[in-house]
Design an enzyme around this catalytic site. Structure first.
Site, PDB file in Angstrom:
ATOM      1  N   CYS A   2       1.007  -1.169  -0.192  1.00 28.46           N
ATOM      2  CA  CYS A   2       0.056   0.211  -0.088  1.00 28.46           C
ATOM      3  C   CYS A   2       0.559   1.300  -0.015  1.00 28.46           C
ATOM      4  CB  CYS A   2      -0.834  -0.107   1.237  1.00 28.46           C
ATOM      5  SG  CYS A   2      -2.393  -1.390   1.729  1.00 28.46           S
ATOM      6  N   ARG A  27       5.419   0.336  -6.395  1.00 29.46           N
ATOM      7  CA  ARG A  27       5.657  -0.938  -4.959  1.00 29.46           C
ATOM      8  C   ARG A  27       4.093  -2.001  -4.789  1.00 29.46           C
ATOM      9  NH1 ARG A  27       7.279   2.376  -0.258  1.00 29.46           N
ATOM     10  NH2 ARG A  27       6.044   1.192   1.543  1.00 29.46           N
ATOM     11  N   TRP A  76      -3.311  -2.740  -1.374  1.00 27.78           N
ATOM     12  CA  TRP A  76      -2.085  -3.811  -1.908  1.00 27.78           C
ATOM     13  C   TRP A  76      -3.430  -4.639  -1.020  1.00 27.78           C
ATOM     14  CZ3 TRP A  76       0.965  -7.940   0.655  1.00 27.78           C
ATOM     15  CH2 TRP A  76       1.016  -9.005  -0.236  1.00 27.78           C
ATOM     16  N   ASN A 101      -2.144   2.353   5.637  1.00 28.06           N
ATOM     17  CA  ASN A 101      -0.857   1.042   5.238  1.00 28.06           C
ATOM     18  C   ASN A 101      -0.752   0.534   6.366  1.00 28.06           C
ATOM     19  OD1 ASN A 101      -1.451   2.414   2.706  1.00 28.06           O
ATOM     20  ND2 ASN A 101       1.061   3.153   3.289  1.00 28.06           N
ATOM     21  N   GLY A 102      -0.673  -0.814   6.654  1.00 29.21           N
ATOM     22  CA  GLY A 102      -0.081  -1.571   7.870  1.00 29.21           C
ATOM     23  C   GLY A 102      -1.734  -2.503   8.018  1.00 29.21           C
ATOM     24  N   GLU A 484      18.989 -16.630  -6.749  1.00 27.62           N
ATOM     25  CA  GLU A 484      18.789 -15.045  -7.264  1.00 27.62           C
ATOM     26  C   GLU A 484      18.387 -15.644  -8.521  1.00 27.62           C
ATOM     27  OE1 GLU A 484      17.830 -12.718  -6.159  1.00 27.62           O
ATOM     28  OE2 GLU A 484      18.114 -11.415  -7.551  1.00 27.62           O
ATOM     29  N   LYS A 488      14.623 -14.601  -9.601  1.00 30.96           N
ATOM     30  CA  LYS A 488      13.975 -13.725 -10.974  1.00 30.96           C
ATOM     31  C   LYS A 488      12.919 -13.976 -11.843  1.00 30.96           C
ATOM     32  CE  LYS A 488      14.824 -10.130  -9.438  1.00 30.96           C
ATOM     33  NZ  LYS A 488      15.472  -9.815  -7.778  1.00 30.96           N
ATOM     34  N   GLU A 491       9.563 -14.782 -10.254  1.00 33.58           N
ATOM     35  CA  GLU A 491       8.804 -13.442 -10.145  1.00 33.58           C
ATOM     36  C   GLU A 491       8.540 -12.233 -11.351  1.00 33.58           C
ATOM     37  OE1 GLU A 491      12.290 -10.525  -8.300  1.00 33.58           O
ATOM     38  OE2 GLU A 491      10.074  -9.917  -7.538  1.00 33.58           O
ATOM     39  N   HIS A 507      21.279 -36.480  -6.089  1.00 36.69           N
ATOM     40  CA  HIS A 507      20.066 -36.634  -4.557  1.00 36.69           C
ATOM     41  C   HIS A 507      18.948 -36.848  -5.021  1.00 36.69           C
ATOM     42  CE1 HIS A 507      24.260 -37.279  -3.102  1.00 36.69           C
ATOM     43  NE2 HIS A 507      24.329 -36.597  -2.948  1.00 36.69           N
ATOM     44  N   LYS A 606       6.708  -4.390  -4.094  1.00 37.45           N
ATOM     45  CA  LYS A 606       7.984  -3.876  -3.920  1.00 37.45           C
ATOM     46  C   LYS A 606       9.091  -3.309  -2.520  1.00 37.45           C
ATOM     47  CE  LYS A 606      12.211  -2.197  -5.404  1.00 37.45           C
ATOM     48  NZ  LYS A 606      12.671  -2.842  -6.384  1.00 37.45           N
TER      49      LYS A 606
HETATM   50  O1  M6R Z   1      14.153  -4.108   0.787  1.00 38.01           O
HETATM   51  P1  M6R Z   1      13.948  -5.574   0.688  1.00 38.01           P
HETATM   52  O2  M6R Z   1      15.717  -5.792  -0.049  1.00 38.01           O
HETATM   53  O3  M6R Z   1      14.344  -5.695   2.447  1.00 38.01           O
HETATM   54  O4  M6R Z   1      12.966  -6.312   0.508  1.00 38.01           O
HETATM   55  C1  M6R Z   1      13.329  -8.111   0.471  1.00 38.01           C
HETATM   56  C2  M6R Z   1      12.288  -8.710  -0.888  1.00 38.01           C
HETATM   57  O5  M6R Z   1      11.385  -8.388  -0.454  1.00 38.01           O
HETATM   58  C3  M6R Z   1      12.936  -8.085  -2.077  1.00 38.01           C
HETATM   59  O6  M6R Z   1      14.683  -8.247  -2.079  1.00 38.01           O
HETATM   60  C4  M6R Z   1      12.413  -8.619  -2.667  1.00 38.01           C
HETATM   61  O7  M6R Z   1      12.680 -10.330  -2.523  1.00 38.01           O
HETATM   62  C5  M6R Z   1      12.968  -8.697  -4.547  1.00 38.01           C
HETATM   63  N1  M6R Z   1      11.934  -7.542  -5.006  1.00 38.01           N
HETATM   64  C6  M6R Z   1      13.037  -9.790  -5.234  1.00 38.01           C
HETATM   65  O8  M6R Z   1      13.652  -9.181  -6.542  1.00 38.01           O
END
Ligand code: M6R
Length: 611
Positions: A2, A27, A76, A101-102, A484, A488, A491, A507, A606
């Site tokens: 949010c 976000r 959100w 927010n929250g 990583e 990527k 997501e 294994h 985000k």
């Molecule tokens: O803002 P942060 O680095 O703490 O966020 C942690 C994760 O939510 C963030 O790294 C997320 O996995 C990435 N946006 C993925 O690309």
């Protein structure tokens, strides 16, 4: 997640609010809304729409919202599905509007109490109880602030809150616990937001609201109160406008722009922190250096991509410095019994500095008595920065794409600098320091050279677009890079991807390998290269199609089912940073082929400010 924007001005605020919401789109959200007060006519008008902010823009063009005081929100969904009825602002009566927010955890109890007092609910959200609670408190309060201050004592959970009322037409009242809020300072006008990026078109002067603060924002005045209700002054921060990445420039997506920004952002992370041959001695203050000298262990905690950066650092700290290092995802760390040994430095890694799980882990670490806390972070003034003993900023500039790219590689650079710093008191030789510094100095040019394989990767991407599963393989320090790469791909392209240390294939996962399972391997020419080559042969022998990112000197021979993309030869230490780039490009181009929403992938946000 949010987003909140608000403005109190002499001019019409709707354009400011809409522009702010657009800047928060990155976000992640599902609906948006706006509530504007026109003090002259005494009207409060609210508009909400499901979907993108453009839907709100269209509604505003048709119906118009006039006013000089207003609040706006991107939602959100957490409690209640995405819908117009659940979108913020929420009203109580015809005079009071709020954005939040929250999550209010005790909302069910409060909802029953409010219903018993005659309040009716028009949404499924936890937020609507906030509106009614404040409305109820207003009946016996001397001011809107008083009503908000009394109300928040009843809420369990997290809130960043902005409230307007027709009875107080020149004010926005705010409250913060757990969800960030920032004030933007103007001349004869003031602003609020959940993220300073939303306000960069109107100001570069900000006050970060502290935990438990409440306040009144007016055109010429800001009054802030701490959690005990005492008047407080909070520091004003100036934001460097160069860090505003508000538009995509020549790129189709922020993600691609941010991938291409990496040579520059890495340089910004290094600037002033290394000399020609060694680590600069001004990265930390004298007092901080005294603390770091005593450190005998490291515990790293982070989420998602930042966790992968921390996982690479574990190899560095143990290989280069010989310091014992543990790493854990924050959502697990915060709920687990821990044994704190020796003088353990507690390191969090976070792009946003606001990730709820990481922040909770930091707070837990203080209760547990860790020796000291340090955050690697990209957002100045964020909660993690303010609550940690020390910080090492990544200086990547604003990252807008939900998929983290330049934040990740700059986190790695910052973690390598920290490794060198800790090495100084743990017997790191001058020669080794010089070697790592030389590689770091070369890093921006290595990344430039790696970006040149963009077209080659683009041509491979179509071979993934119709697949449902992919395996990513790496060994040693490249295993977190494979993780990583897999994150990527899943997501932004929604293709299931998993990472394995290549030696683990036999294994279990080898059973998955057939012609429908592309396998991506990161294969720099390091001491594990020969082992990795054997693992790749195991895959080939079972009909798997391989895509290998390898050092050009490794001498791998491409074939029909064995695609090799050559990367420049780089030193072992910086190789994980360099090998990240082709994996970013691969996921980007696969997602582009599939036509997904690359910068705002479905269901993701985000900055994850709720648990
Ligand atoms: O803002 P942060 O680095 O703490 O966020 C942690 C994760 O939510 C963030 O790294 C997320 O996995 C990435 N946006 C993925 O690309």
């Amino acid at each position: 997640m949010c987003g909140i924007v608000g403005a109190v001005a002499e001019r019409q605020v709707t354009p400011i609010l809409i522009e702010g919401l657009k800047r928060l789109e990155y976000r992640g959200y599902d609906s948006s809304g706006i509530a504007v007060i026109d003090p002259e006519t005494g009207s409060l008008k609210r508009l909400r729409r499901l979907g993108k902010v453009n839907e709100l823009v269209k509604a505003n063009q048709e119906q118009g919202t006039e006013g000089t005081v207003g609040i706006a929100h991107t939602r959100w969904a957490t409690h209640g599905r995405p819908s117009e009825a659940n979108a913020h602002p929420h009203l109580s009566g015809h005079k009071l509007a709020i954005v939040h927010n929250g999550i209010i955890e005790n909302y069910e109890v409060l909802r029953e109490q409010l219903k018993a007092n005659g309040y009716e609910f028009s949404s499924e959200t936890d937020t609507e109880i906030i509106a009614h609670t404040i409305h109820q408190a207003l009946k016996t309060s001397e001011s809107l602030l008083d009503a908000v201050q009394r109300s928040v004592t009843q809420f369990e959970g997290a809130y960043g809150l902005a409230v307007v009322s027709l009875d107080y037409p020149d004010q926005i009242v705010i409250a913060r616990k757990g969800s960030p809020l920032v004030l933007g300072l103007g001349i004869g006008e003031n602003f609020i937001a959940s993220d300073q990026l939303a306000l960069l078109p109107v100001t570069n002067r900000f006050i970060f609201i502290e935990e438990g603060d409440t306040g009144i924002v007016e055109r010429d005045k800001i009054s802030l109160f701490d959690k005990d209700g005492n008047v407080v002054e909070r520091e004003v921060h100036e934001f460097d406008a160069e860090h505003d990445s508000g538009d995509k420039g020549e790129f189709r997506h922020y993600m691609l722009k941010e991938i291409y920004e990496q040579p520059r952002s890495i340089q910004a992370t290094l600037d002033g922190r290394i000399t020609d041959t060694k680590l600069s001695d001004t990265i930390f203050t004298e007092a901080e250096l005294d603390i770091l000298k005593e450190v005998d262990r490291v515990q790293i905690v982070a989420c998602g991509t930042s966790y992968h950066a921390g996982s690479v650092a574990r190899y560095w700290l143990e290989d280069i410095v010989g310091l014992p290092c543990q790493i854990e995802v924050a959502s697990e760390f915060r709920y687990r019994k821990k044994v704190v040994l020796g003088k353990t430095l507690f390191v969090t890694v976070s792009q946003s500095g606001e990730t709820a799980d990481t922040l909770a882990a930091l707070r837990t670490s203080k209760e547990l008595g860790f020796y000291a806390t340090l955050v690697i972070c990209n957002v100045p003034g964020s909660s993690l920065v303010r609550e940690s003993d020390m910080c090492l900023m990544t200086n990547a500039g604003a990252e807008i794409g939900v998929a983290s790219t330049k934040a990740f590689t700059t986190q790695l650079v910052a973690l390598l600098l920290l490794t060198l710093q800790l090495g100084k008191s743990n017997g790191l030789s001058e020669e080794k320091e010089k070697e790592v510094v030389r590689e770091l100095r070369m890093l921006p040019s290595y990344i430039e050279a790696t970006l040149l394989i963009d077209k080659q990767i683009q041509l491979l991407a179509h071979r993934f677009a119709d697949k449902h599963n992919t395996l990513f393989l790496g060994r040693g320090v490249q295993y977190p890079i494979a993780m990583e790469g897999a994150l990527k791909l899943k997501e932004i392209s929604y293709i299931h991807a998993e990472a394995y240390p290549a030696g683990e294939l036999k294994h279990g996962p080898l059973a998955l390998v057939d012609e429908n399972m592309p396998i991506v391997a990161v294969a720099p020419n390091n001491e594990l290269h020969e082992k990795l080559k054997s693992n790749l042969e195991e895959v080939r022998a079972r009909g798997g199609e391989l895509y290998v990112f390898a050092d050009k000197s490794a001498g791998l021979n491409p074939d029909n089912d064995f695609h090799v993309v050559e990367l420049p030869s780089v030193g072992d230490v910086v190789a994980p940073i360099v090998y990240t780039v082709p994996l970013q490009l691969l996921s980007y181009y696969v997602a582009e082929q599939k036509g997904t929403d690359i910068d705002q992938p479905r269901n993701l946000a985000k900055s994850v400010t709720v648990e």
